[in-house]
Design an enzyme around this catalytic site. Structure first.
Site, PDB file in Angstrom:
ATOM      1  N   HIS A  23     -20.073  36.653  13.422  1.00 29.75           N
ATOM      2  CA  HIS A  23     -18.607  36.836  13.402  1.00 29.75           C
ATOM      3  C   HIS A  23     -18.242  38.299  13.638  1.00 29.75           C
ATOM      4  O   HIS A  23     -17.657  38.634  14.648  1.00 29.75           O
ATOM      5  CB  HIS A  23     -17.975  36.279  12.131  1.00 29.75           C
ATOM      6  CG  HIS A  23     -18.289  34.842  11.878  1.00 29.75           C
ATOM      7  ND1 HIS A  23     -18.065  33.873  12.836  1.00 29.75           N
ATOM      8  CD2 HIS A  23     -18.842  34.210  10.815  1.00 29.75           C
ATOM      9  CE1 HIS A  23     -18.455  32.704  12.360  1.00 29.75           C
ATOM     10  NE2 HIS A  23     -18.941  32.880  11.148  1.00 29.75           N
TER      11      HIS A  23
ATOM     12  N   HIS B 297     -23.845  25.392  11.619  1.00 29.40           N
ATOM     13  CA  HIS B 297     -24.068  24.929  10.240  1.00 29.40           C
ATOM     14  C   HIS B 297     -24.279  23.419  10.218  1.00 29.40           C
ATOM     15  O   HIS B 297     -23.374  22.659   9.850  1.00 29.40           O
ATOM     16  CB  HIS B 297     -22.862  25.286   9.375  1.00 29.40           C
ATOM     17  CG  HIS B 297     -22.636  26.748   9.177  1.00 29.40           C
ATOM     18  ND1 HIS B 297     -23.202  27.465   8.139  1.00 29.40           N
ATOM     19  CD2 HIS B 297     -21.900  27.642   9.895  1.00 29.40           C
ATOM     20  CE1 HIS B 297     -22.812  28.726   8.224  1.00 29.40           C
ATOM     21  NE2 HIS B 297     -22.035  28.866   9.288  1.00 29.40           N
TER      22      HIS B 297
ATOM     23  N   ASP C 220     -20.608  27.500  15.168  1.00 30.28           N
ATOM     24  CA  ASP C 220     -20.197  27.626  13.776  1.00 30.28           C
ATOM     25  C   ASP C 220     -20.157  26.224  13.157  1.00 30.28           C
ATOM     26  O   ASP C 220     -21.101  25.462  13.273  1.00 30.28           O
ATOM     27  CB  ASP C 220     -18.868  28.358  13.661  1.00 30.28           C
ATOM     28  CG  ASP C 220     -18.689  29.008  12.296  1.00 30.28           C
ATOM     29  OD1 ASP C 220     -19.694  29.282  11.625  1.00 30.28           O
ATOM     30  OD2 ASP C 220     -17.544  29.260  11.893  1.00 30.28           O
TER      31      ASP C 220
ATOM     32  N   HIS D 156     -25.322  30.131  16.377  1.00 29.89           N
ATOM     33  CA  HIS D 156     -24.739  30.210  15.032  1.00 29.89           C
ATOM     34  C   HIS D 156     -24.079  28.871  14.721  1.00 29.89           C
ATOM     35  O   HIS D 156     -22.977  28.595  15.188  1.00 29.89           O
ATOM     36  CB  HIS D 156     -23.707  31.340  14.972  1.00 29.89           C
ATOM     37  CG  HIS D 156     -23.138  31.580  13.610  1.00 29.89           C
ATOM     38  ND1 HIS D 156     -23.428  32.707  12.868  1.00 29.89           N
ATOM     39  CD2 HIS D 156     -22.306  30.840  12.835  1.00 29.89           C
ATOM     40  CE1 HIS D 156     -22.786  32.661  11.718  1.00 29.89           C
ATOM     41  NE2 HIS D 156     -22.095  31.524  11.670  1.00 29.89           N
TER      42      HIS D 156
ATOM     43  N   HIS E 290     -23.648  36.805   7.758  1.00 31.84           N
ATOM     44  CA  HIS E 290     -22.234  36.526   8.038  1.00 31.84           C
ATOM     45  C   HIS E 290     -21.405  37.728   7.591  1.00 31.84           C
ATOM     46  O   HIS E 290     -21.588  38.232   6.481  1.00 31.84           O
ATOM     47  CB  HIS E 290     -21.740  35.330   7.226  1.00 31.84           C
ATOM     48  CG  HIS E 290     -22.099  33.996   7.791  1.00 31.84           C
ATOM     49  ND1 HIS E 290     -23.385  33.579   7.984  1.00 31.84           N
ATOM     50  CD2 HIS E 290     -21.293  32.967   8.177  1.00 31.84           C
ATOM     51  CE1 HIS E 290     -23.374  32.340   8.465  1.00 31.84           C
ATOM     52  NE2 HIS E 290     -22.127  31.942   8.599  1.00 31.84           N
TER      53      HIS E 290
END
Length: 349
Positions: A203, A21, A257, A19, A171
């Site tokens: 999450h 970004h 993240d 996970h 998410h």
């Protein structure tokens, strides 16, 4: 004369960032000061402003982070990339271009509606277009807390995924019983659509609250649906009770993240570091507990991404990492970078 000990080489499976970004990252750029934020909405607005102010392209920034992650042993990655009416498919195209420059790294891109889906007209169409320009999965974000329309949001996400024949990664930051109710609805839809093992929730903070009355029931539904849960062990964010997840059969992966983005100054792009943080946040003491954190950051992620050379790893595998460490427990504690990164018998770093 005292002899110098010979360093011990430890061979391990490759790491997986479940996970992350990369389109938001400022990795490799001069220091970026962050604006204060105390709510999820404020963090998202800061992110919106920052994305439109970057001087370097998405491809340049993503490549800087992805190449660094590969050098630190990440061989697989689930990348959540923003798609919206404002951004269109540009971020997906940039991250895909960066990934294609690194054949040793498998990158699955999630089309992620960070700025809303049903509440941001034009985003659903951009999401559909992104699946033709480099995205692999359909994403979603807090159907209740951000969108305010649980069924409308999930209708859009599952509908697009069904039409395109893609998996889903949502998410979900919402906590409390409301968060658990949203997770149960995702689990019900997953089972009804025959999507066992093809849905991930990132999450899932509500699943970390052991005081909630319906937690056990929700964990059972998540396990029955084969839903993957991605945790990032960030700052003050809730973390799962690992023993309880195991008892209920819930499958867990770890991710970075954001890495040096507008949300946070932290993150290193190293999944050894992330295994360390997960172990630290969950009170790991024994070797077995430290090894479990490494497994969540490696073989579990390999299973989620469908990478058998990681998920079914053995010491004889031609895909492996080499570290100077006595064992996995020491590796997770000391957090060294790998000495070698090998995939399919070929050194990629």
């Amino acid at each position: 004369m005292t002899a110098t000990p010979t360093p011990t080489r430890l061979r391990t499976p490759g790491l997986v960032d479940g996970h992350v970004h990369p389109d938001k990252s400022s990795w490799g750029a001069p220091w970026m000061s962050r604006r204060p934020a105390s709510t999820l909405a404020e963090l998202i607005e800061n992110d919106r402003a920052t994305q439109f102010s970057y001087a370097r392209s998405v491809e340049e920034r993503a490549y800087a982070l992805l190449s660094h992650a590969l050098a630190n042993g990440t061989l697989g990655m689930r990348a959540h990339v923003d798609v919206s009416s404002e951004l269109g498919t540009a971020n997906v195209e940039g991250v895909r271009a960066a990934a294609e420059r690194l054949p040793g790294l498998t990158v699955q891109i999630v089309a992620f509606p960070q700025f809303g889906l049903v509440t941001n007209p034009g985003t659903l169409e951009a999401m559909a277009a992104s699946l033709d320009t480099g995205a692999d999965l359909v994403g979603g974000i807090d159907p209740g807390g951000i969108e305010g329309d649980l069924h409308g949001h999930l209708d859009a996400v599952f509908g697009l995924a069904d039409r395109a024949g893609r998996d889903i990664d949502i998410h979900l930051h919402d906590g409390g019983e409301d968060g658990l109710a949203q997770i149960r609805e995702i689990a019900r839809r997953t089972t009804a659509a025959g999507r066992h093992g093809r849905v991930t929730i990132g999450h899932a903070f509500a699943l970390c609250d052991t005081e909630l009355p319906s937690l056990g029931e929700t964990l059972d539904l998540v396990a029955e649906a084969g839903i993957w849960i991605a945790t990032c062990a960030l700052g003050p964010d809730p973390v799962p009770e690992l023993d309880r997840f195991e008892r209920h059969g819930v499958r867990l992966v770890a991710g970075s993240d954001g890495v040096r983005d507008s949300w946070s100054p932290f993150g290193t792009g190293s999944m050894v570091d992330r295994a360390h943080l997960l172990a630290y946040r969950t009170g790991a003491i024994t070797d077995a507990e430290l090894e479990r954190a490494f497994s969540i950051a490696s073989v579990a992620g390999g299973a989620m991404l469908g990478l058998p050379e990681i998920a079914e790893w053995t010491p004889e595998s031609t895909t492996y990492l080499e570290f100077e460490a006595e064992n996995l427990a020491q590796l997770v504690t000391d957090r060294p970078a790998p000495q070698r990164v090998v995939r399919g018998g070929v050194s990629v770093v």
